[in-house]
Structure formats: structure tokens, C-alpha cells
Design an enzyme around this catalytic site. Structure first.
Site, mmCIF file in Angstrom:
data_model
loop_
_atom_site.group_PDB
_atom_site.id
_atom_site.type_symbol
_atom_site.label_atom_id
_atom_site.label_comp_id
_atom_site.label_asym_id
_atom_site.label_seq_id
_atom_site.Cartn_x
_atom_site.Cartn_y
_atom_site.Cartn_z
ATOM 1 N N LYS A 337 0.841 -1.211 0.000
ATOM 2 C CA LYS A 337 0.000 0.000 0.000
ATOM 3 C C LYS A 337 0.876 1.261 0.000
ATOM 4 C CE LYS A 337 -4.092 -1.915 2.349
ATOM 5 N NZ LYS A 337 -3.616 -3.267 2.703
ATOM 6 N N PHE A 403 -12.903 -1.804 8.548
ATOM 7 C CA PHE A 403 -13.785 -1.160 9.521
ATOM 8 C C PHE A 403 -14.892 -2.142 9.912
ATOM 9 C CE2 PHE A 403 -13.160 3.566 8.094
ATOM 10 C CZ PHE A 403 -11.930 3.578 8.710
#
Length: 415
Positions: A337, A403
Site C-alpha cells: 500500500k 472497519f
């Protein structure tokens, strides 16, 4: 759970901020290229974050005729493009029973751009609803798997997993289980996301989750660095064709790697913050190792979730130290990332491709922008800082967390 049938990877596809095919994506990874730049998809001058990892020079007309492209949100276009590459790579369109080929895709949000555009248009009008007949089909997350199956005639299991940033790894595990349980012979899987929109950037800004390093976007995604200040939003897709081993062997398909285990767990802690103890991440990696039937010492490389957020990076590394013990210092760890940004529900798809190419090329892609080690994170571990490292990788683990406290780990082994 014991394996009933072996599952291998026979096709790969990718469209990412650092390369729009698997070979160009790998070139970007191994050379430490950052995909971050100022946002071009909308005027972002008033946003706290004004940069992202966009797919560069994207033109849907390159891939779709205009009528076909209008029916798809960008996240579905990415899904179809990456899947086309993977399906062609696997040679999956000829000589297979398409009733036994499925599509299980992941997306954390789905058609955010379509939802936003229709709401904006209604708000600008006089209150008369004038919604596009393509609005709902473009917006719903399962339009991705639906379009892939319709285009290719695959009539096996077909659905989408939505578990925030763990979505595509959950899709991959679902595909793995469907094949090894005998419910399909091959499944196109992976994930896509296209959330670089006003609402996506504004929403994550409001959560204080994204980097605001507007003066230097290329250095903004910096996992494990003391000066990290949040993740960088990315977009794109990664696709894999998973196939039952004997089925692939019978048709002389190329085999990249074997999928040997998958684990899932929940933090059961907070809707957006990771459990700082890392206990949920400990559980998911142990579940994956148990499913694979291997010891921690068998793992050579972990492609971490590593989003570059102050809380998340530390919790994951603590968990790795707990699960792997002294072997944690022997592993290669990297967060790709740092180059691609965070593709949210698409992250697991492109990171699976990174793991497999690390095994294929005996080369671990780096964590770029790691210049000032965070003293709160054990820097004795090998984070593969800034430059790719040559290493024989026989077993690789890919972690994704979302999340809601969703955790997934997938393990690949070289054949």
C-alpha cells in the site's frame, strides 16, 4: 478444517495506480513506484486531502463500447477489466463446463460514484425525480460479479462479499471453500473499488483516517514510519482464477501457486479503530495457519494490511510478533500500500497478486517511504524498506482488515 480438494491459482489480472496489467503492476512494485498524485477526478482544492492513487490515464473507451460502459460504475469497469485479464491468462473460456465456474467478488462500497452523481443531480433539480434507469444496477455492489458472469457465461456460484477493506480476501476465501468443497471447479475472484469521489475523500477526511501530506503525495503513504499520518486512497482491481488442482492439471493449465489456507476473525472492539492489543489479528493469522496445516516458521513473507495509519500499523506488528515469535525477525514483511495506496475492498485482490509474483520471482516488493523508523514499532523486523529484496518465498501470507473489525488472512504456497 481439512482440505477436501486442492485449489490452485491459474490466472491473474490487475488494474492499479502503478500499472494497468499484471506485468506493469509487478514492474511498479519491484521498482518501488508510488502511484500517488494530485486528484484529477474532481476539483479537490477545498478538501483536506487533495491527492490519491488513481489509475493513470484511464479511458473506459479503451475497454468498453460507449453503450456498455455507461451501464457500469467505475468499480465494475475495473472488476471486468481485471477479470478479463485473469480469465484470458487462465484460458478459462474454452473446454470447461461453465455451469461449474463461478464468480465471487469483493467490494467494500460498490458504486459510490453513481450514488453520488444521482443524488447531486436530484439536488440540483426542481424536486422532480429524473433518475437514470442504470442508477441502481450501476450502484449495487453485486453488479461487479454479475457483469463478469454475464460477459463470460459462468453459471456457477455468484455473489459479492462486503466487509470493508477485508472484502476481497473474504471473497477469495469463499471461492477457495466453494472449490475445495466440490461446489465449483473454478471461480473468478478478487475485488475492486473506485471511491476517489467527493463523498469518499470527504468522508474519510472526516474520520481523520487519510494522510494530508498535500505538499508531497508520493511520500505520503509511509507504513511503519514515525511520520506517517494516515492512508492514501487508491482505486483499481485485482483478479484471480482459482481452480481445483486436478481440473487444472487435466486441461494443462498454468499453475502460479496453491491456496492452502484462509482465516477470518473479528476484533469485536470498535466500528473504525483497530483493537490496539492486536488480539483479533492474532486470532485471524492463527486461524489461517491452522487451516493451512503449517507452522509459523513455514511462512517466508507477509504482505501486511499496513495502511500507514498510526494505530493500525502498530497493532498488526504486535500481532505478528505474538504469532510468529522469534521467526518474526526472519520473515520479510512489506506493505505494498506504500505504493498503490489503499484500494479498500479491492486491496486483497492486488495484494494476492503481489504475494504470488513474489514467489514466482523470488523477490519481495518493498515498503517505500520508510525513512524514520517509528520507535513504537519493533524495527528489528525486516520491513523490506524502500528497495525490493531477493528471497526465496515458498509460503506467503496476505493480511487485510476492515472497519467493523473484520480480519482475514490468506496463505499461498509455491508449487
Amino acid at each position: 478444517m481439512s482440505s477436501i480438494r486442492r485449489v490452485v491459482v491459474t490466472g491473474l489480472g490487475a488494474i492499479t495506480p502503478i500499472g494497468s496489467t499484471v506485468p506493469t503492476y509487478w514492474e511498479g512494485l519491484k521498482n518501488g513506484v508510488s502511484g500517488a498524485a494530485l486528484i484529477t477526478r474532481f476539483p479537490a482544492a477545498k478538501f483536506k486531502t487533495r491527492f490519491a492513487c488513481e489509475v493513470k490515464d484511464y479511458n473506459p473507451d479503451t475497454y468498453f463500447d460507449r453503450k456498455e460502459g455507461r451501464k457500469m460504475d467505475l468499480f465494475t469497469q475495473f472488476a471486468v477489466i481485471a477479470s478479463d485479464e485473469a480469465i484470458a491468462d487462465a484460458g478459462l473460456l474454452e473446454g470447461v463446463d461453465k455451469d461449474r465456474v463461478g464468480v465471487i467478488w469483493g467490494s467494500g462500497i460498490g458504486g459510490l460514484r453513481s450514488l453520488q452523481e444521482e443524488c447531486f443531480q436530484f439536488e440540483r433539480g426542481d424536486g422532480t425525480p429524473r433518475y437514470s434507469p442504470f442508477f441502481i444496477p450501476r450502484m449495487i455492489a453485486d453488479s461487479s460479479s454479475g457483469n463478469i458472469s454475464i460477459k463470460n457465461g459462468f453459471r456457477g456460484p455468484n455473489f459479492v462479499t462486503t466487509s470493508a477493506c477485508a472484502s476481497s480476501n473474504d471473497a477469495l476465501i469463499a471461492a477457495f471453500n466453494n472449490i475445495r468443497l466440490g461446489l465449483a471447479d473454478a471461480i473468478v475472484t478478487g475485488g475492486s473499488e473506485a471511491a476517489i469521489t467527493e463523498s469518499g475523500v470527504g468522508g474519510f477526511n472526516a474520520l481523520k483516517a487519510m494522510s494530508e501530506r498535500n505538499d508531497d503525495p508520493a511520500s505520503a503513504s509511509r507504513p511503519y514510519d514515525k511520520d506517517r499520518d494516515g492512508f492514501v486512497l487508491g482505486e483499481g482491481a485485482g483478479a484471480l482464477v482459482l481452480e481445483e488442482y486436478e481440473h487444472a492439471k487435466a486441461r494443462s493449465a498454468k499453475m502460479y501457486a496453491e491456496v492452502i489456507g484462509g482465516g477470518m476473525s473479528s476484533d469485536a472492539y470498535h466500528i473504525t479503530a483497530p483493537d490496539p492489543s492486536g488480539s483479533g489479528v492474532v486470532l485471524v493469522m492463527r486461524n489461517a495457519l491452522r487451516d493451512a496445516g503449517i507452522a509459523p516458521e513455514d511462512v517466508d513473507y507477509i504482505n501486511t494490511h499496513g495502511t500507514s495509519t498510526p494505530l493500525g500499523d502498530g497493532a498488526e506488528i504486535k500481532a505478528i510478533e505474538t504469532v510468529f515469535g522469534a521467526h518474526a525477525a526472519v520473515l520479510n514483511i512489506s506493505s505494498t500500500k506504500s505504493m498503490t495506496g489503499h484500494l479498500l475492498g479491492g486491496a486483497g485482490g492486488i495484494e494476492a497478486v503481489a504475494c504470488i509474483f513474489a514467489m514466482q520471482n523470488s523477490l519481495v516488493p518493498p515498503t517505500i517511504n520508510l525513512h524514520t523508523p517509528d520507535p513504537e514499532i519493533n524495527q528489528a523486523l525486516n520491513f523490506t524498506p524502500n528497495v525490493a529484496q531477493a528471497r526465496e518465498v515458498n509460503v506467503a501470507m496476505s493480511n487485510t482488515f476492515g472497519f467493523g473489525g473484520h480480519n482475514t488472512s490468506v496463505i499461498f504456497r509455491k508449487l
